[in-house]
Write a protein that holds these residues in place. Structure first.
Motif, PDB file in Angstrom:
ATOM      1  N   SER A  31     -16.995  19.099  71.820  1.00  0.00           N
ATOM      2  CA  SER A  31     -17.808  17.936  72.204  1.00  0.00           C
ATOM      3  C   SER A  31     -17.187  17.207  73.383  1.00  0.00           C
ATOM      4  O   SER A  31     -17.879  16.836  74.338  1.00  0.00           O
ATOM      5  CB  SER A  31     -17.939  16.961  71.030  1.00  0.00           C
ATOM      6  N   THR A  32     -15.884  17.011  73.325  1.00  0.00           N
ATOM      7  CA  THR A  32     -15.193  16.318  74.407  1.00  0.00           C
ATOM      8  C   THR A  32     -15.343  17.097  75.715  1.00  0.00           C
ATOM      9  O   THR A  32     -15.625  16.518  76.764  1.00  0.00           O
ATOM     10  CB  THR A  32     -13.702  16.127  74.069  1.00  0.00           C
ATOM     11  N   LYS A  33     -15.183  18.404  75.631  1.00  0.00           N
ATOM     12  CA  LYS A  33     -15.315  19.249  76.821  1.00  0.00           C
ATOM     13  C   LYS A  33     -16.726  19.136  77.402  1.00  0.00           C
ATOM     14  O   LYS A  33     -16.896  18.971  78.613  1.00  0.00           O
ATOM     15  CB  LYS A  33     -15.006  20.703  76.465  1.00  0.00           C
ATOM     16  N   PRO A  38     -12.077  13.449  68.175  1.00  0.00           N
ATOM     17  CA  PRO A  38     -13.338  14.161  68.424  1.00  0.00           C
ATOM     18  C   PRO A  38     -13.102  15.662  68.546  1.00  0.00           C
ATOM     19  O   PRO A  38     -12.004  16.112  68.863  1.00  0.00           O
ATOM     20  CB  PRO A  38     -13.820  13.574  69.742  1.00  0.00           C
ATOM     21  N   LEU A  93      -8.608  14.324  82.063  1.00  0.00           N
ATOM     22  CA  LEU A  93      -8.213  13.307  81.081  1.00  0.00           C
ATOM     23  C   LEU A  93      -6.717  13.003  81.197  1.00  0.00           C
ATOM     24  O   LEU A  93      -6.267  11.931  80.831  1.00  0.00           O
ATOM     25  CB  LEU A  93      -8.535  13.765  79.650  1.00  0.00           C
ATOM     26  N   VAL A 152     -17.110  15.601  79.100  1.00  0.00           N
ATOM     27  CA  VAL A 152     -16.426  15.419  80.387  1.00  0.00           C
ATOM     28  C   VAL A 152     -17.035  16.311  81.467  1.00  0.00           C
ATOM     29  O   VAL A 152     -17.150  15.891  82.617  1.00  0.00           O
ATOM     30  CB  VAL A 152     -14.887  15.598  80.301  1.00  0.00           C
ATOM     31  N   LEU A 172     -11.549   8.356  79.424  1.00  0.00           N
ATOM     32  CA  LEU A 172     -12.905   8.840  79.183  1.00  0.00           C
ATOM     33  C   LEU A 172     -13.931   7.786  79.587  1.00  0.00           C
ATOM     34  O   LEU A 172     -14.947   8.086  80.221  1.00  0.00           O
ATOM     35  CB  LEU A 172     -13.071   9.222  77.712  1.00  0.00           C
ATOM     36  N   LEU A 174     -17.986   7.807  69.949  1.00  0.00           N
ATOM     37  CA  LEU A 174     -16.842   8.295  70.710  1.00  0.00           C
ATOM     38  C   LEU A 174     -16.378   7.245  71.721  1.00  0.00           C
ATOM     39  O   LEU A 174     -15.197   6.894  71.761  1.00  0.00           O
ATOM     40  CB  LEU A 174     -17.197   9.599  71.433  1.00  0.00           C
ATOM     41  N   LEU A 224     -11.328  18.763  81.305  1.00  0.00           N
ATOM     42  CA  LEU A 224     -10.389  18.246  80.314  1.00  0.00           C
ATOM     43  C   LEU A 224      -9.064  17.877  80.973  1.00  0.00           C
ATOM     44  O   LEU A 224      -8.414  16.908  80.567  1.00  0.00           O
ATOM     45  CB  LEU A 224     -10.161  19.272  79.197  1.00  0.00           C
ATOM     46  N   TRP A 242      -6.377   8.249  76.182  1.00  0.00           N
ATOM     47  CA  TRP A 242      -7.419   9.191  76.597  1.00  0.00           C
ATOM     48  C   TRP A 242      -8.783   8.524  76.565  1.00  0.00           C
ATOM     49  O   TRP A 242      -9.643   8.819  77.396  1.00  0.00           O
ATOM     50  CB  TRP A 242      -7.414  10.457  75.733  1.00  0.00           C
ATOM     51  N   LEU A 243      -8.977   7.581  75.620  1.00  0.00           N
ATOM     52  CA  LEU A 243     -10.268   6.909  75.512  1.00  0.00           C
ATOM     53  C   LEU A 243     -10.524   6.047  76.747  1.00  0.00           C
ATOM     54  O   LEU A 243     -11.644   6.013  77.263  1.00  0.00           O
ATOM     55  CB  LEU A 243     -10.342   6.075  74.235  1.00  0.00           C
TER      56      LEU A 243
END
Length: 116
Positions: free
Chosen positions: A46-48, A42, A61, A51, A6, A34, A58, A2-3
């Motif tokens: 925050s991730t949402k 995370p 991803l 992105v 991202l 991150l 999401l 996923w990283l």
């Protein structure tokens, strides 16, 4: 995995960590951690936010195929802005794109030759 996706999203968006921080109100140091892989799990919120700020969701991803497309900065901006529109706004924009593409005055020469 996923990283990597991202990071690819960030590259496609053309946004800097500072721009992402400014738009999401997440501290730049948190953004940097991150993207460097220091943050193993995370927060979803925050991730949402990150992105979405970059013009993705999401779900993106998970969708590797989308990330293999090489968008330039203008294309990424269009995608990002399109995703912010409601259904009526999206419909209007698509109608306008159809109008522009039907007028030779606005179409690249290469595109005209493909349709001939």
């Amino acid at each position: 995995m996923w990283l990597d996706r991202l990071k690819q999203m960030k590259k496609i968006s053309g946004k800097t960590s500072q721009q992402i921080s400014d738009e999401t109100n997440i501290p730049k140091s948190t953004i940097d951690k991150l993207f460097s892989g220091q943050t193993k799990e995370p927060y979803l919120s925050s991730t949402k936010a990150i992105v979405h700020c970059m013009g993705f969701t999401l779900d993106d991803l998970e969708d590797i195929s989308l990330l293999h497309t090489n968008y330039n900065k203008e294309e990424s901006t269009l995608i990002s802005e399109f995703r912010k529109l409601n259904s009526k706004g999206k419909e209007m924009l698509l109608d306008y794109v159809d109008f522009l593409n039907s007028n030779d005055k606005y179409v690249e020469i290469e595109q005209k030759e493909k349709h001939a």
